[in-house]
Write a protein that holds these residues in place. Structure first.
Motif, PDB file in Angstrom:
ATOM      1  N   ALA A   1      58.183   6.559  13.000  1.00  0.00           N
ATOM      2  CA  ALA A   1      59.242   5.773  12.492  1.00  0.00           C
ATOM      3  C   ALA A   1      59.200   4.186  13.093  1.00  0.00           C
ATOM      4  N   GLY A   2      58.887   4.382  13.772  1.00  0.00           N
ATOM      5  CA  GLY A   2      58.388   2.660  14.554  1.00  0.00           C
ATOM      6  C   GLY A   2      57.291   1.727  13.594  1.00  0.00           C
ATOM      7  N   LEU A   3      55.913   2.629  13.485  1.00  0.00           N
ATOM      8  CA  LEU A   3      55.048   2.101  13.461  1.00  0.00           C
ATOM      9  C   LEU A   3      54.884   2.257  11.628  1.00  0.00           C
ATOM     10  N   TRP A   4      55.877   3.155  10.721  1.00  0.00           N
ATOM     11  CA  TRP A   4      56.006   2.882   9.534  1.00  0.00           C
ATOM     12  C   TRP A   4      56.909   1.631   9.128  1.00  0.00           C
ATOM     13  N   ALA A   5      57.630   1.309   9.973  1.00  0.00           N
ATOM     14  CA  ALA A   5      58.881   0.226   9.875  1.00  0.00           C
ATOM     15  C   ALA A   5      57.724  -1.333  10.072  1.00  0.00           C
ATOM     16  N   ALA A   6      57.218  -1.089  10.992  1.00  0.00           N
ATOM     17  CA  ALA A   6      56.483  -2.229  11.303  1.00  0.00           C
ATOM     18  C   ALA A   6      55.357  -2.684   9.604  1.00  0.00           C
TER      19      ALA A   6
ATOM     20  N   ASP B   1      56.928  -5.556   7.660  1.00  0.00           N
ATOM     21  CA  ASP B   1      56.424  -6.652   8.629  1.00  0.00           C
ATOM     22  C   ASP B   1      56.465  -6.955   9.992  1.00  0.00           C
ATOM     23  N   GLY B   2      56.751  -5.801  10.262  1.00  0.00           N
ATOM     24  CA  GLY B   2      57.357  -6.384  12.265  1.00  0.00           C
ATOM     25  C   GLY B   2      56.329  -6.092  12.679  1.00  0.00           C
ATOM     26  N   ASP B   3      56.808  -6.190  13.813  1.00  0.00           N
ATOM     27  CA  ASP B   3      55.719  -5.865  15.389  1.00  0.00           C
ATOM     28  C   ASP B   3      53.960  -4.771  15.251  1.00  0.00           C
ATOM     29  N   ILE B   4      53.410  -5.358  14.843  1.00  0.00           N
ATOM     30  CA  ILE B   4      52.295  -4.142  14.572  1.00  0.00           C
ATOM     31  C   ILE B   4      52.409  -4.127  16.011  1.00  0.00           C
ATOM     32  N   ASP B   5      51.520  -4.687  16.843  1.00  0.00           N
ATOM     33  CA  ASP B   5      50.685  -4.501  18.482  1.00  0.00           C
ATOM     34  C   ASP B   5      52.193  -3.820  19.186  1.00  0.00           C
ATOM     35  N   GLU B   6      53.322  -3.883  19.067  1.00  0.00           N
ATOM     36  CA  GLU B   6      54.291  -3.539  20.006  1.00  0.00           C
ATOM     37  C   GLU B   6      54.266  -1.850  19.517  1.00  0.00           C
ATOM     38  N   ALA B   7      54.541  -1.425  18.113  1.00  0.00           N
ATOM     39  CA  ALA B   7      54.448  -0.614  17.896  1.00  0.00           C
ATOM     40  C   ALA B   7      53.570   0.553  17.639  1.00  0.00           C
TER      41      ALA B   7
ATOM     42  N   ARG C   1      49.845   6.068   7.269  1.00  0.00           N
ATOM     43  CA  ARG C   1      49.435   5.056   6.733  1.00  0.00           C
ATOM     44  C   ARG C   1      49.083   5.280   5.050  1.00  0.00           C
ATOM     45  N   THR C   2      48.204   6.551   5.045  1.00  0.00           N
ATOM     46  CA  THR C   2      48.333   6.801   3.363  1.00  0.00           C
ATOM     47  C   THR C   2      49.563   7.147   2.575  1.00  0.00           C
ATOM     48  N   ALA C   3      50.960   7.204   3.540  1.00  0.00           N
ATOM     49  CA  ALA C   3      52.441   7.179   2.799  1.00  0.00           C
ATOM     50  C   ALA C   3      52.449   6.029   2.627  1.00  0.00           C
ATOM     51  N   CYS C   4      52.010   5.017   3.371  1.00  0.00           N
ATOM     52  CA  CYS C   4      51.838   3.318   3.222  1.00  0.00           C
ATOM     53  C   CYS C   4      51.775   2.561   2.373  1.00  0.00           C
ATOM     54  N   ARG C   5      50.416   3.610   1.631  1.00  0.00           N
ATOM     55  CA  ARG C   5      49.350   3.561   0.560  1.00  0.00           C
ATOM     56  C   ARG C   5      48.240   2.473   1.256  1.00  0.00           C
TER      57      ARG C   5
END
Length: 232
Positions: A25-30, A34-40, A66-70
């Motif tokens: 969920a954290g990576l999806w949100a990042a 446009d969240g903090d990708i490094d923290e996620a 990543r596939t779900a995020c295209r």
């Protein structure tokens, strides 16, 4: 859209029909907000390791997300960051499982022995000492059911471990040696003070409690033998 890894089918991603792991969920949100990708990335790698999941499972779930995020497949830097986060958390989990006594939260005797022998090898052992605490061994009654001595000893030792933890700084090692005995590896200059404070706290609870200071030997074999002897 997200589910626990082993849960039955839940709601799915409306665009791709995929059910994503809840820990993504954290990576999806990042990626989508446009969240903090490094923290996620760091959080995801750590969570999977602490849950006992393999690096392969982590990378597979990242690919799925990543596939779900295209998005295209992860680049080398992202995979490296995931692997570093996972490996550091996995090592922390391993150390906790192998070096910590689950009953008291103290270090194991083997971990203490490794530290003591290491000090001898580096010729710094004369600056350190062991403060040893041995708790009383007595029968007790809870209602009509007697408590086995070993269980009472462990209960008493857990209390002592809590008291000792309050007296020690975070970088000092305290270990459970037996069901009645624990020891703290402290600077020589602090040993007497710790022994005195522990004696004030538990010395008069029962006549069988003992507290003493052990100086560290000069040879690695003797240092290992000292911990072995105290652990009997």
């Amino acid at each position: 859209m997200f589910r626990e890894k082993h849960a039955p089918n839940a709601s799915t991603d409306a665009m791709h029909g995929q059910v994503l792991p809840l820990r993504m969920a954290g990576l999806w949100a990042a990626w989508t907000e446009d969240g903090d990708i490094d923290e996620a990335v760091w959080d995801a790698g750590s969570v999977y390791a602490l849950d006992g999941e393999s690096l392969q499972v982590l990378l597979d779930d990242v690919d799925m997300t990543r596939t779900a995020c295209r998005l295209p497949p992860p680049d080398v830097d992202l995979v490296r960051a995931l692997a570093l986060a996972w490996s550091e958390a996995a090592l922390s989990r391993y150390v906790r499982l192998t070096c910590t006594d689950p009953l008291t939260g103290l270090a194991t005797a083997q971990h203490l022995q490794t530290q003591v022998v290491g000090l001898v090898h580096t010729r710094t052992s004369d600056a350190w000492a062991l403060v040893v605490v041995e708790v009383a061994s007595k029968m007790s009654l809870l209602g009509a059911a007697p408590v086995p001595p070993v269980m009472l000893e462990l209960i008493n030792l857990s209390d002592v471990a809590d008291l000792m933890a309050r007296e020690l700084s975070a970088d000092v090692t305290a270990a459970r040696l037996t069901s009645r005995r624990c020891a703290a590896l402290v600077p020589q200059a602090e040993a007497s003070g710790l022994a005195t404070r522990m004696d004030r706290r538990i010395g008069n609870r029962a006549g069988e409690n003992r507290i003493w200071i052990e100086r560290l030997p000069d040879e690695p074999a003797q240092a290992a033998a000292l911990i072995d002897e105290l652990s009997r």
